[in-house]
Enzyme design. Sequence first.
Site, PDB file in Angstrom:
ATOM      1  CG  ASP A 135      -2.293   0.589   0.946  1.00 14.73           C
ATOM      2  OD1 ASP A 135      -2.317   1.793   0.638  1.00 14.73           O
ATOM      3  OD2 ASP A 135      -3.328  -0.098   1.044  1.00 14.73           O
ATOM      4  CB  SER A 171      -9.007   0.573  -0.608  1.00 14.86           C
ATOM      5  OG  SER A 171      -8.280   0.707  -1.786  1.00 14.86           O
ATOM      6  CG  HIS A 191      -5.207   3.864   0.321  1.00 15.07           C
ATOM      7  ND1 HIS A 191      -4.660   2.624   0.066  1.00 15.07           N
ATOM      8  CD2 HIS A 191      -6.444   3.837  -0.200  1.00 15.07           C
ATOM      9  CE1 HIS A 191      -5.547   1.890  -0.581  1.00 15.07           C
ATOM     10  NE2 HIS A 191      -6.640   2.603  -0.761  1.00 15.07           N
TER      11      HIS A 191
END
Length: 765
Positions: free
Chosen positions: A158, A547, A216
């Site tokens: 990620d 996600s 994220h």
Amino acid sequence: MEIQKPIFFLFVASLLSLSTPTLLSVHGQILPIVDDHRANATAMKTYIVHVQKPKGNKFLRFKDRVAWYKSFLPNTTVDSGEPRLIYAYRHVISGFAAMLTPKEVEAMETMEGFVLAYPEMEHVAQTTSSPDFLGLSRWDGLWVDTFFGQGQIIGVIDTGVKPTHPSFREHGNMPPPPPKWRGSCYWGPPICNEKLIGAMAFRHRLNPNPEDTDGHGTHTASTAAGSFVDDAEVLGQARGTASGTAPRAHLAIYKVLFKRPGRPSTGTDSDILKGIDQAIRDHVDILSMSLGSTNRSLHESSIAIASYAAITKGIFPCAAAANEGPFKSLIANDAPWILTVGASTMDRRIRAIVKLGNGMEFYGESAYQPSPSNSTQLPLVYPGALGTTDAFFCLNGSLNTFNVSGKIVLCARGNIDDVEKGKIVKAAGGAGMILANLRFMGNTTFADPHVLPVAHVDDADARQIADYVQTTQNATAAITFNGTQFGVHPAPAVAYFSSRGPSLSNANIIKPDVIAPGVNILAAWPFEVGQNRTNTSRTFKFVSGTSMATPHVSGVVALLRNNHPNWSVAAIKSAIMTTAYTQDRDGNPIADQYNNGTASVFAMGSGHVDPVAANDPGLIYDIQPHDYIRYLCGSGFTDRQVTAIVRGAVNCSRVRAISAEQLNYPSIAVYLSSNSTTKTIKRTVTNVGDANTVYRIQFEEPEGVRVDVSPKTLQFSQVDEKKSYNVTLNIIGGTAPVAGQVSEGHLAWVSGKYYVRSPIAVTFT
Ligand SMILES: *[C@@H]1O[C@H](CO)[C@@H](O)[C@H](O)[C@H]1NC(C)=O
Ligand SMILES: *[C@@H]1O[C@H](CO)[C@@H](O)[C@H](O)[C@H]1NC(C)=O
Ligand SMILES: *[C@@H]1O[C@H](CO)[C@@H](O)[C@H](O)[C@H]1NC(C)=O
Ligand SMILES: *[C@@H]1O[C@H](CO)[C@@H](O)[C@H](O)[C@H]1NC(C)=O
Ligand SMILES: *[C@@H]1O[C@H](CO)[C@@H](O)[C@H](O)[C@H]1NC(C)=O
Ligand SMILES: *[C@@H]1O[C@H](CO)[C@@H](O)[C@H](O)[C@H]1NC(C)=O
Ligand SMILES: *[C@@H]1O[C@H](CO)[C@@H](O)[C@H](O)[C@H]1NC(C)=O
Ligand SMILES: *[C@@H]1O[C@H](CO)[C@@H](O)[C@H](O)[C@H]1NC(C)=O
Ligand SMILES: *[C@@H]1O[C@H](CO)[C@@H](O)[C@H](O)[C@H]1NC(C)=O
Ligand SMILES: *[C@@H]1O[C@H](CO)[C@@H](O)[C@H](O)[C@H]1NC(C)=O
Ligand SMILES: *[C@@H]1O[C@H](CO)[C@@H](O)[C@H](O)[C@H]1NC(C)=O
Ligand SMILES: *[C@@H]1O[C@H](CO)[C@@H](O)[C@H](O)[C@H]1NC(C)=O
């Protein structure tokens, strides 16, 4: 807002753009890398090159392999003097990444041992109360049985991590990582600890710092395996104890996605392959991959290929389906050896209420809830009714010709980020904003940290509000707030943005495989949220996206692996799929928020993840890595393409190829046509439940199709016993309905205790 029991959240959020037409408008595209720092952009590109191992050479040392890789290059450097070889891979592929021109690649194609090459492309991050919604309880049940995932290592591919966030602190006595662990952690102790055991970054020739500058990766990592953090909240909302799905699992962070101004974080194939190569080398147990790009053939998808390498080592690949719904066939990570995850809602809303001058009320959402609410009716304006497209979306500059000062402004969602839109309205003097879903966004709403009073309303409500403004002189509205609400119906439901099948590149195997919570997921965030926050050390944020759904499932895998250490990757995947549920909490079929209809099998796959049921599935559909070679050969991939994917010379004519529907998958998809009105499919199940069990078949026929299953009873007398059965699907009357139409049904093997379900999709061609 009051919560009687601890609430556990996981965040899954969307990148800003996840929900915007900006992203929607690039659906399906993969942007070629603008390789501004690595090569001559006009001629050179980074290629991923697959090569065979030379015959008779064992490659005892990695050095030998690098020399072999280099022998394919025209010379070792480019004109600028930089080395051509970017990465030599160990595990993910037999091959390397290098800077080459198309001409040079052409020359390479004639060399002995060359398999195939393709220019690398970009992958995009697929940008928060969830263990509770998943049926995990802190004090009993599966969490306790599985020691909260203790000892499992989840590799998160990620944007990196904010290592000092309390979600990554050790909680209680975390044991050290298992002896097999070989990874390293950039910061060292005490920042790295028994929770955060690994952190590395992969960006060729650039800063290797795995610190998360996006958010994220921090969010997804904490969703998978964040420690318990008491009193977590977002701007005072959804207050409770936060934790990941497997709160005692270890985290190993592989940063391969990098922030670029004004865009979601992206990563390149070469860096992603390198990150996963390292994760395999480090001996992670699970790969959690909330990134991808849609519509890529399996032999050119770095994530698919690296995941194949992973399963051959018993590592479980979990990946996001992408956020390009509700449009069909724009789906990422659709290889049959990956568990592909779609996004669904939970029963929680952070409620904002719109009250119109005529007394009508509508429920929307916003994380920013100034207190006390002001219920004074203010003038309501709808720039889109009179003005340009820019005004419809309330873009910067478009509100100048309207007097929005002190008024509530109705703005359509899209084109730019929702919070930015609020800033524009505020800067223009607006007192509040009603953020209106476009039709295809249906009932999915987000709880964002806005800068002024906002209510994000669904499509049906938006149209009623627009009608009211356009038919009423001196229209007025007020926005008030009602905090965190639970028990919202229907739940779960598929989020509009969750990518849908059918996949165009996997010969119609149903994808996504399952859905999991992915809307307004609360999880760790590296930066302040909202304007007036001062407490930066323990920030949480709601984010939405597949996600966010993916790490929930990665965490579930960690729990299951602790209880079933000998199960194969395919067995765990089967357990998750065949026990997934397809009815919402009211007992209705799970809905699709895009059109309020029943979610199709290409929207929710086998259904919503149920970790407790998955822990004891009764039967499993097992698949060995070799079966995927037979599947690839039977699905039209060339020898070279299969060779590239599986890292070994494959000659399909010597492989007992199978058509895609014959892969022993836990769901069933077939094509039927007037020319091919019947198909018989074989499946084999393994008994992992009680030794002496009798299962009987139950099925619901897809419309227009007759189903026969033989035998109709499976009698097991021992654990690990295997039994096969045949399913015959027949077009009723011999004439196929309209080409392209899909009929859905399912079959289930049922004992007193177990219900082992497989969805069936019949596509008429
Ligand atoms: C890139 O390649 C082109 C043609 O091959 C050449 O004209 C140009 O000078 C090169 N640019 C750089 C920055 O090397
Ligand atoms: C490497 O090869 C390229 C193309 O074949 C050529 O342009 C370049 O000058 C070579 N560089 C060296 C250092 O030999
Ligand atoms: C998907 O890829 C195939 C082959 O590259 C292409 O023909 C097709 O148009 C693409 N579909 C979409 C929806 O982008
Ligand atoms: C509510 O808004 C109105 C109009 O802006 C203002 O006059 C009033 O003082 C506000 N009331 C409160 C309690 O803030
Ligand atoms: C709107 O545009 C102006 C002028 O370009 C700029 O100064 C301002 O920051 C922008 N506002 C927002 C909220 O983006
Ligand atoms: C709308 O407001 C204007 C100006 O305040 C007023 O003259 C007019 O009567 C109002 N119309 C209605 C239908 O209330
Ligand atoms: C606000 O929430 C409470 C429960 O938290 C509920 O009883 C009340 O009806 C809600 N108010 C509105 C206007 O929906
Ligand atoms: C944030 O601070 C500004 C300026 O101090 C103030 O006007 C505003 O009301 C504050 N907002 C919240 C949500 O506290
Ligand atoms: C949204 O939800 C409302 C209330 O449940 C329902 O009436 C409406 O049909 C839904 N719309 C969509 C597009 O799902
Ligand atoms: C949408 O779904 C909800 C809940 O299932 C139902 O109550 C409502 O009637 C539906 N609306 C439409 C327009 O189908
Ligand atoms: C079915 O058979 C007919 C005649 O042989 C042929 O024209 C047609 O293309 C076939 N259709 C499919 C879907 O294979
Ligand atoms: C399934 O079908 C195959 C061939 O179509 C047959 O050989 C086999 O015996 C069948 N198996 C069962 C369990 O009916």
